[in-house]
Design a protein around this motif. Structure first.
Motif, PDB file in Angstrom:
ATOM      1  N   SER A   1       3.709   6.907   4.215  1.00 39.07           N
ATOM      2  CA  SER A   1       4.599   5.846   4.267  1.00 39.07           C
ATOM      3  C   SER A   1       3.927   4.676   3.195  1.00 39.07           C
ATOM      4  O   SER A   1       2.931   5.000   2.474  1.00 39.07           O
ATOM      5  CB  SER A   1       3.998   5.083   5.477  1.00 39.07           C
ATOM      6  N   HIS A   2       4.781   4.014   2.737  1.00 38.78           N
ATOM      7  CA  HIS A   2       4.651   2.715   1.891  1.00 38.78           C
ATOM      8  C   HIS A   2       4.790   1.652   2.943  1.00 38.78           C
ATOM      9  O   HIS A   2       5.608   1.349   3.419  1.00 38.78           O
ATOM     10  CB  HIS A   2       5.725   2.819   0.740  1.00 38.78           C
ATOM     11  N   ILE A   3       3.556   1.095   2.848  1.00 35.35           N
ATOM     12  CA  ILE A   3       3.667  -0.295   3.734  1.00 35.35           C
ATOM     13  C   ILE A   3       3.559  -1.637   2.863  1.00 35.35           C
ATOM     14  O   ILE A   3       2.803  -1.792   1.916  1.00 35.35           O
ATOM     15  CB  ILE A   3       2.194  -0.128   4.521  1.00 35.35           C
ATOM     16  N   THR A   4       4.597  -2.387   3.161  1.00 33.95           N
ATOM     17  CA  THR A   4       4.762  -3.857   2.438  1.00 33.95           C
ATOM     18  C   THR A   4       4.698  -4.830   3.394  1.00 33.95           C
ATOM     19  O   THR A   4       5.377  -4.748   4.505  1.00 33.95           O
ATOM     20  CB  THR A   4       6.306  -3.635   1.825  1.00 33.95           C
ATOM     21  N   VAL A   5       3.921  -5.747   3.188  1.00 29.88           N
ATOM     22  CA  VAL A   5       3.587  -7.171   3.886  1.00 29.88           C
ATOM     23  C   VAL A   5       3.988  -8.364   3.203  1.00 29.88           C
ATOM     24  O   VAL A   5       3.152  -8.423   2.079  1.00 29.88           O
ATOM     25  CB  VAL A   5       2.243  -7.001   4.730  1.00 29.88           C
TER      26      VAL A   5
ATOM     27  N   ALA B   1      -2.454   0.510  12.776  1.00 29.40           N
ATOM     28  CA  ALA B   1      -3.013  -1.020  12.981  1.00 29.40           C
ATOM     29  C   ALA B   1      -3.989  -1.421  12.097  1.00 29.40           C
ATOM     30  O   ALA B   1      -3.893  -2.422  11.465  1.00 29.40           O
ATOM     31  CB  ALA B   1      -3.459  -1.326  14.461  1.00 29.40           C
ATOM     32  N   ARG B   2      -4.889  -0.506  11.956  1.00 24.58           N
ATOM     33  CA  ARG B   2      -6.007  -0.557  10.761  1.00 24.58           C
ATOM     34  C   ARG B   2      -5.495  -0.816   9.425  1.00 24.58           C
ATOM     35  O   ARG B   2      -5.760  -1.542   8.676  1.00 24.58           O
ATOM     36  CB  ARG B   2      -7.150   0.369  10.711  1.00 24.58           C
ATOM     37  N   LEU B   3      -4.555   0.231   9.243  1.00 27.12           N
ATOM     38  CA  LEU B   3      -3.929   0.096   7.802  1.00 27.12           C
ATOM     39  C   LEU B   3      -3.113  -1.173   7.529  1.00 27.12           C
ATOM     40  O   LEU B   3      -3.129  -1.708   6.453  1.00 27.12           O
ATOM     41  CB  LEU B   3      -3.043   1.277   7.716  1.00 27.12           C
ATOM     42  N   ILE B   4      -2.144  -1.597   8.579  1.00 24.64           N
ATOM     43  CA  ILE B   4      -1.378  -2.732   8.290  1.00 24.64           C
ATOM     44  C   ILE B   4      -2.444  -3.932   8.176  1.00 24.64           C
ATOM     45  O   ILE B   4      -1.999  -4.808   7.407  1.00 24.64           O
ATOM     46  CB  ILE B   4      -0.391  -2.926   9.304  1.00 24.64           C
ATOM     47  N   GLU B   5      -3.207  -3.877   8.980  1.00 23.48           N
ATOM     48  CA  GLU B   5      -4.198  -5.098   9.164  1.00 23.48           C
ATOM     49  C   GLU B   5      -4.984  -5.190   7.562  1.00 23.48           C
ATOM     50  O   GLU B   5      -4.941  -6.450   7.039  1.00 23.48           O
ATOM     51  CB  GLU B   5      -5.434  -4.870   9.927  1.00 23.48           C
ATOM     52  N   LYS B   6      -5.187  -4.113   6.995  1.00 21.24           N
ATOM     53  CA  LYS B   6      -5.908  -4.153   5.792  1.00 21.24           C
ATOM     54  C   LYS B   6      -4.699  -4.764   4.637  1.00 21.24           C
ATOM     55  O   LYS B   6      -5.148  -5.627   3.588  1.00 21.24           O
ATOM     56  CB  LYS B   6      -6.175  -2.710   5.177  1.00 21.24           C
TER      57      LYS B   6
ATOM     58  N   ALA C   1       0.948  -1.206   0.053  1.00 20.80           N
ATOM     59  CA  ALA C   1       0.079  -0.050  -0.104  1.00 20.80           C
ATOM     60  C   ALA C   1       0.539   1.130  -0.026  1.00 20.80           C
ATOM     61  O   ALA C   1       1.894   1.467   0.876  1.00 20.80           O
ATOM     62  CB  ALA C   1      -0.900  -0.091   1.165  1.00 20.80           C
ATOM     63  N   LYS C   2       0.741   2.134  -0.795  1.00 19.48           N
ATOM     64  CA  LYS C   2       1.539   3.269  -0.948  1.00 19.48           C
ATOM     65  C   LYS C   2       0.764   4.640  -0.860  1.00 19.48           C
ATOM     66  O   LYS C   2      -0.237   4.586  -0.959  1.00 19.48           O
ATOM     67  CB  LYS C   2       2.242   3.373  -2.524  1.00 19.48           C
ATOM     68  N   PHE C   3       1.696   5.570  -0.349  1.00 20.20           N
ATOM     69  CA  PHE C   3       1.164   7.008  -0.191  1.00 20.20           C
ATOM     70  C   PHE C   3      -0.020   6.887   0.986  1.00 20.20           C
ATOM     71  O   PHE C   3      -0.849   7.565   0.785  1.00 20.20           O
ATOM     72  CB  PHE C   3       0.739   7.492  -1.395  1.00 20.20           C
ATOM     73  N   ILE C   4       0.309   6.243   1.975  1.00 13.96           N
ATOM     74  CA  ILE C   4      -0.524   6.168   3.090  1.00 13.96           C
ATOM     75  C   ILE C   4      -0.181   7.331   4.424  1.00 13.96           C
ATOM     76  O   ILE C   4       0.916   7.367   4.464  1.00 13.96           O
ATOM     77  CB  ILE C   4      -0.479   4.628   3.913  1.00 13.96           C
ATOM     78  N   ARG C   5      -1.257   7.955   4.604  1.00 20.77           N
ATOM     79  CA  ARG C   5      -0.935   8.901   5.402  1.00 20.77           C
ATOM     80  C   ARG C   5      -0.822   8.914   6.955  1.00 20.77           C
ATOM     81  O   ARG C   5      -1.699   9.092   7.722  1.00 20.77           O
ATOM     82  CB  ARG C   5      -2.094  10.085   5.360  1.00 20.77           C
TER      83      ARG C   5
END
Length: 110
Positions: A101-105, A44-49, A7-11
């Motif tokens: 942030s850019h989140i990578t799981v 936590a909500r964003l990483i869960e998604k 997920a990219k460009f997360i505020r």
């Protein structure tokens, strides 16, 4: 075989998101989802998604068994920042930096 979701460009600030990401790295997928569900932070909500998307990718694209998945890596990289100005006393101005942030799981099979 590992599968990932991005997920990219997360505020959310990368520093605040990394606090949550440390809690789930290396855990079984169900345990990680439970930890994220009861963590009272925006990150936590964003990483869960992103984690649920990575699980769906592993199940659909790679044909992996969901019961054998664990969270191999959660990487939070800094994205672009918005620069804003806040007026202060005596004509001064303070800079406000709104980070993203850019989140990578990455999930993998046991």
């Amino acid at each position: 075989m590992e599968t990932r979701s991005v997920a990219k460009f997360i505020r959310v600030s990368p520093q605040k998101a990394r606090l949550v990401a440390r809690n789930v790295t290396g855990k079984h997928v169900e345990d990680a989802l439970n930890v994220l569900k009861f963590t009272p932070k925006k990150a936590a909500r964003l990483i869960e998604k992103v984690l649920t998307t990575a699980i769906a990718n592993a199940e659909h694209n790679s044909k992996l068994n969901v019961d054998n998945l664990y969270v191999k890596e959660v990487r939070i990289d800094g994205g672009p920042s918005w620069k804003r100005i806040q007026s202060r006393a005596m004509g001064r101005a303070y800079r406000i930096i709104k980070r993203s942030s850019h989140i990578t799981v990455v999930v993998d099979e046991l």
